[in-house]
Design a protein around this motif. Structure first.
Motif, PDB file in Angstrom:
ATOM      1  N   ALA A   1      33.763  49.760  22.160  1.00  0.00           N
ATOM      2  CA  ALA A   1      32.994  49.372  20.975  1.00  0.00           C
ATOM      3  C   ALA A   1      32.003  50.440  20.542  1.00  0.00           C
ATOM      4  CB  ALA A   1      32.249  48.059  21.238  1.00  0.00           C
ATOM      5  N   ALA A   2      31.807  51.469  21.372  1.00  0.00           N
ATOM      6  CA  ALA A   2      30.958  52.604  21.002  1.00  0.00           C
ATOM      7  C   ALA A   2      31.819  53.859  21.119  1.00  0.00           C
ATOM      8  CB  ALA A   2      29.732  52.690  21.904  1.00  0.00           C
ATOM      9  N   PRO A   3      32.721  54.084  20.172  1.00  0.00           N
ATOM     10  CA  PRO A   3      33.740  55.126  20.343  1.00  0.00           C
ATOM     11  C   PRO A   3      33.197  56.538  20.406  1.00  0.00           C
ATOM     12  CG  PRO A   3      33.832  54.207  18.130  1.00  0.00           C
ATOM     13  CD  PRO A   3      32.909  53.336  18.918  1.00  0.00           C
TER      14      PRO A   3
ATOM     15  N   GLY B   1      26.239  61.033  23.805  1.00  0.00           N
ATOM     16  CA  GLY B   1      27.647  61.071  24.178  1.00  0.00           C
ATOM     17  C   GLY B   1      27.923  60.089  25.299  1.00  0.00           C
ATOM     18  N   PRO B   2      28.499  60.546  26.410  1.00  0.00           N
ATOM     19  CA  PRO B   2      28.772  59.625  27.517  1.00  0.00           C
ATOM     20  C   PRO B   2      27.593  59.477  28.473  1.00  0.00           C
ATOM     21  CG  PRO B   2      29.722  61.760  28.003  1.00  0.00           C
ATOM     22  CD  PRO B   2      29.094  61.872  26.634  1.00  0.00           C
ATOM     23  N   PHE B   3      26.512  60.218  28.254  1.00  0.00           N
ATOM     24  CA  PHE B   3      25.371  60.181  29.167  1.00  0.00           C
ATOM     25  C   PHE B   3      24.306  59.214  28.660  1.00  0.00           C
ATOM     26  CE2 PHE B   3      27.242  64.405  29.702  1.00  0.00           C
ATOM     27  CZ  PHE B   3      27.443  64.438  31.078  1.00  0.00           C
TER      28      PHE B   3
ATOM     29  N   ASN C   1      41.822  65.449  20.250  1.00  0.00           N
ATOM     30  CA  ASN C   1      40.970  65.553  21.437  1.00  0.00           C
ATOM     31  C   ASN C   1      41.274  64.426  22.414  1.00  0.00           C
ATOM     32  OD1 ASN C   1      38.538  66.928  22.704  1.00  0.00           O
ATOM     33  ND2 ASN C   1      37.838  64.806  22.655  1.00  0.00           N
ATOM     34  N   ALA C   2      41.497  63.215  21.883  1.00  0.00           N
ATOM     35  CA  ALA C   2      41.817  62.082  22.754  1.00  0.00           C
ATOM     36  C   ALA C   2      43.100  62.341  23.529  1.00  0.00           C
ATOM     37  CB  ALA C   2      41.937  60.802  21.934  1.00  0.00           C
ATOM     38  N   VAL C   3      44.099  62.916  22.878  1.00  0.00           N
ATOM     39  CA  VAL C   3      45.363  63.209  23.555  1.00  0.00           C
ATOM     40  C   VAL C   3      45.147  64.251  24.653  1.00  0.00           C
ATOM     41  CG1 VAL C   3      47.654  64.206  23.261  1.00  0.00           C
ATOM     42  CG2 VAL C   3      46.789  62.594  21.567  1.00  0.00           C
ATOM     43  N   ALA C   4      44.452  65.340  24.322  1.00  0.00           N
ATOM     44  CA  ALA C   4      44.268  66.422  25.286  1.00  0.00           C
ATOM     45  C   ALA C   4      43.407  66.002  26.465  1.00  0.00           C
ATOM     46  CB  ALA C   4      43.640  67.637  24.585  1.00  0.00           C
TER      47      ALA C   4
ATOM     48  N   LEU D   1      35.430  59.298  22.266  1.00  0.00           N
ATOM     49  CA  LEU D   1      36.557  60.025  21.681  1.00  0.00           C
ATOM     50  C   LEU D   1      36.317  61.526  21.593  1.00  0.00           C
ATOM     51  CD1 LEU D   1      37.626  57.602  18.791  1.00  0.00           C
ATOM     52  CD2 LEU D   1      38.526  57.753  21.126  1.00  0.00           C
ATOM     53  N   ASP D   2      35.067  61.966  21.616  1.00  0.00           N
ATOM     54  CA  ASP D   2      34.788  63.403  21.577  1.00  0.00           C
ATOM     55  C   ASP D   2      34.417  63.938  22.956  1.00  0.00           C
ATOM     56  OD1 ASP D   2      32.244  62.358  21.885  1.00  0.00           O
ATOM     57  OD2 ASP D   2      31.321  63.647  20.364  1.00  0.00           O
ATOM     58  N   VAL D   3      34.819  63.251  24.018  1.00  0.00           N
ATOM     59  CA  VAL D   3      34.535  63.689  25.380  1.00  0.00           C
ATOM     60  C   VAL D   3      35.050  65.121  25.570  1.00  0.00           C
ATOM     61  CG1 VAL D   3      36.696  62.811  26.378  1.00  0.00           C
ATOM     62  CG2 VAL D   3      34.629  62.945  27.792  1.00  0.00           C
ATOM     63  N   THR D   4      34.335  65.900  26.363  1.00  0.00           N
ATOM     64  CA  THR D   4      34.679  67.304  26.538  1.00  0.00           C
ATOM     65  C   THR D   4      35.454  67.523  27.836  1.00  0.00           C
ATOM     66  OG1 THR D   4      32.633  67.816  27.741  1.00  0.00           O
ATOM     67  CG2 THR D   4      32.563  67.950  25.310  1.00  0.00           C
TER      68      THR D   4
END
Length: 450
Positions: free
Chosen positions: A68-70, A48-50, A360-363, A428-431
């Motif tokens: 580039a790495a969504p 993910g982001p880590f 999810n991106a919006v929220a 895009l799937d960040v929590t």
């Protein structure tokens, strides 16, 4: 690595191993825009982001490699499906001369390739009447092909229109369209006939109080673009305009969001004069803004969309009326033959739909903006965004740079853009937890610098 509990951990940035790798890399690398001495260890745990660097530092990457790495690093939404693919050689074929398949019937493939990616793209642009795709190697090449087919379609028209603050790539044709930093174009030859008009920012511009110059007389009916094209008062014949190219949201220029009046007037001028509109969606596309395309937020209706980054390949999308009929007019050795990248592009688009990542991106984008606006000091002059295309603007460039460095020392990766803006691009799937963690780290860096 357990994404649900991972936290950044930094001993020193850069560490000893990173310094060795950076020195080794630059022994033969041409000068370019390296941002950090961050060296990702591709064998270490990352998800993910880590991500983990060669010295064992764990970082929270809120750049997504410039979108580039969504889905971030080693995301199982992608990796689990990619695991079915036993690596072959070559992984790239001459895609304008040959075809590729996994042996199944078209539309039923387990391992989708370029044909499947093009099929998905025409489905996702069907509301703009698009049915034809040309795949290439990069975003700049997608833009090059966009303007090529527009010139061809215009049958000899000699003008193109771009916008102040625009960035469309670094190849020579794309450079001719850039109106951001002068260093990008300085002393390079350019395409003739490229005109520019102001880009009207939503924070400062309306027809009555326009500070950018797009509405020079305080009247949306006489925008600068419309003035240029006026059949009696203007100095450009609309029939000689091959295209207008615009980023729905300016990226390198500073994450500038268009005003409603600007978007409405652009759409009206393009319609009134029957101009070909190219939307550069290389950074704003593929769900980044909470819609599949940045253009979907605005009344503009592009005739050509250029995409890349999150798609993993370059893509020029339009309809068969605009694409040249002669097969030799367009070519790209690897574009339609990059087997792995095409597969990644399809699986990314599938994941966006399957996991409701637009919502999810919006929220999560709203969560970040609200947290920063509530808690940031006055040195942060603006926080803005659509979806997970986010910007934090500072009072000075020096403070922006210092905050970026301070965030890095805490383990948060960000990117600059414009003059004094930090861009924030989580996967895009960040929590909820990850957004809160990143915002806390950034706010701590801001307070430390302030």
């Amino acid at each position: 690595m357990d994404r649900e509990t991972a936290v950044p951990r930094v001993d020193s940035m850069p560490g000893e191993k990173a310094r060795e790798w950076v020195e080794y890399h630059h022994e033969h690398a041409a000068p370019s825009t390296y941002v950090y001495d961050f060296v990702w260890d591709i064998t270490a745990e990352s998800e993910g982001p880590f991500c983990t660097d060669v010295d064992g530092n764990v970082l929270l990457d809120f750049t997504s490699h410039v979108a580039a790495a969504p889905l971030g690093y080693n995301n199982p939404k992608l990796m689990d499906r990619m695991a079915e693919f036993d690596l072959v050689d070559p992984t790239k074929i001459a895609g304008q001369d040959f075809y590729v398949s996994d042996g199944s019937a078209p539309g039923e493939e387990r391992l989708p390739g370029p044909a499947a990616l093009m099929d998905r793209l025409t489905d996702l642009t069907s509301h703009y009447g698009m049915d034809t795709v040309f795949l290439s190697n990069s975003g700049a090449e997608a833009v090059e092909n966009g303007i090529k087919i527009a010139y061809d379609h215009a049958d000899g028209a000699k003008y193109g229109v771009t916008f102040e603050g625009a960035f469309h790539g670094r190849t020579l044709g794309a450079l001719s369209l850039n109106r951001s930093k002068s260093v990008y174009r300085r002393q390079f030859p350019e395409i003739s006939g490229v005109l520019d008009v102001p880009f009207c920012d939503d924070r400062t511009c309306s027809p009555a109080t326009c500070s950018c110059g797009f509405f020079p007389d305080g009247d949306s009916a006489v925008s600068k673009l419309r003035q240029k094209l006026h059949p009696k008062k203007g100095h450009i014949d609309a029939d000689e305009v091959a295209y207008v190219i615009v980023e729905p949201i300016q990226g390198e220029g500073g994450y500038r969001f268009p005003s409603d009046a600007f978007a409405e007037e652009l759409a009206a001028v393009v319609d009134d004069y029957d101009l070909t509109l190219i939307a550069d969606e290389i950074q704003t596309g593929v769900g980044r803004t909470g819609e599949m395309w940045g253009s979907d937020h605005y009344p503009i209706e592009p005739d050509i969309i250029t995409g890349a980054k999150g798609l993993r390949v370059g893509a020029t999308v339009s309809n068969d009326d605009i694409f040249p009929e002669e097969t030799s007019r367009l070519s790209s050795t690897w574009g339609a033959g990059d087997i792995v990248s095409s597969m990644q592009g399809v699986f990314t688009l599938d994941a966006i739909e399957e996991y409701d990542l637009l919502d999810n991106a919006v929220a999560r984008g709203r969560q970040f903006v609200e947290r920063m606006r509530d808690d940031a000091p006055e040195t942060v002059v603006d926080v803005r965004g659509k979806g997970l295309l986010l910007a934090v603007e500072f009072d000075t460039k020096e403070r922006r740079d210092a905050v970026q460095e301070a965030a890095l020392k805490r383990g948060l990766l960000t990117l600059s853009c414009g003059y004094k803006v930090l861009r924030i691009l989580p996967p895009l799937d960040v929590t909820d937890r990850e957004i809160d963690l990143g915002a806390t780290m950034l706010l701590d860096a801001v307070e430390n610098v302030s």
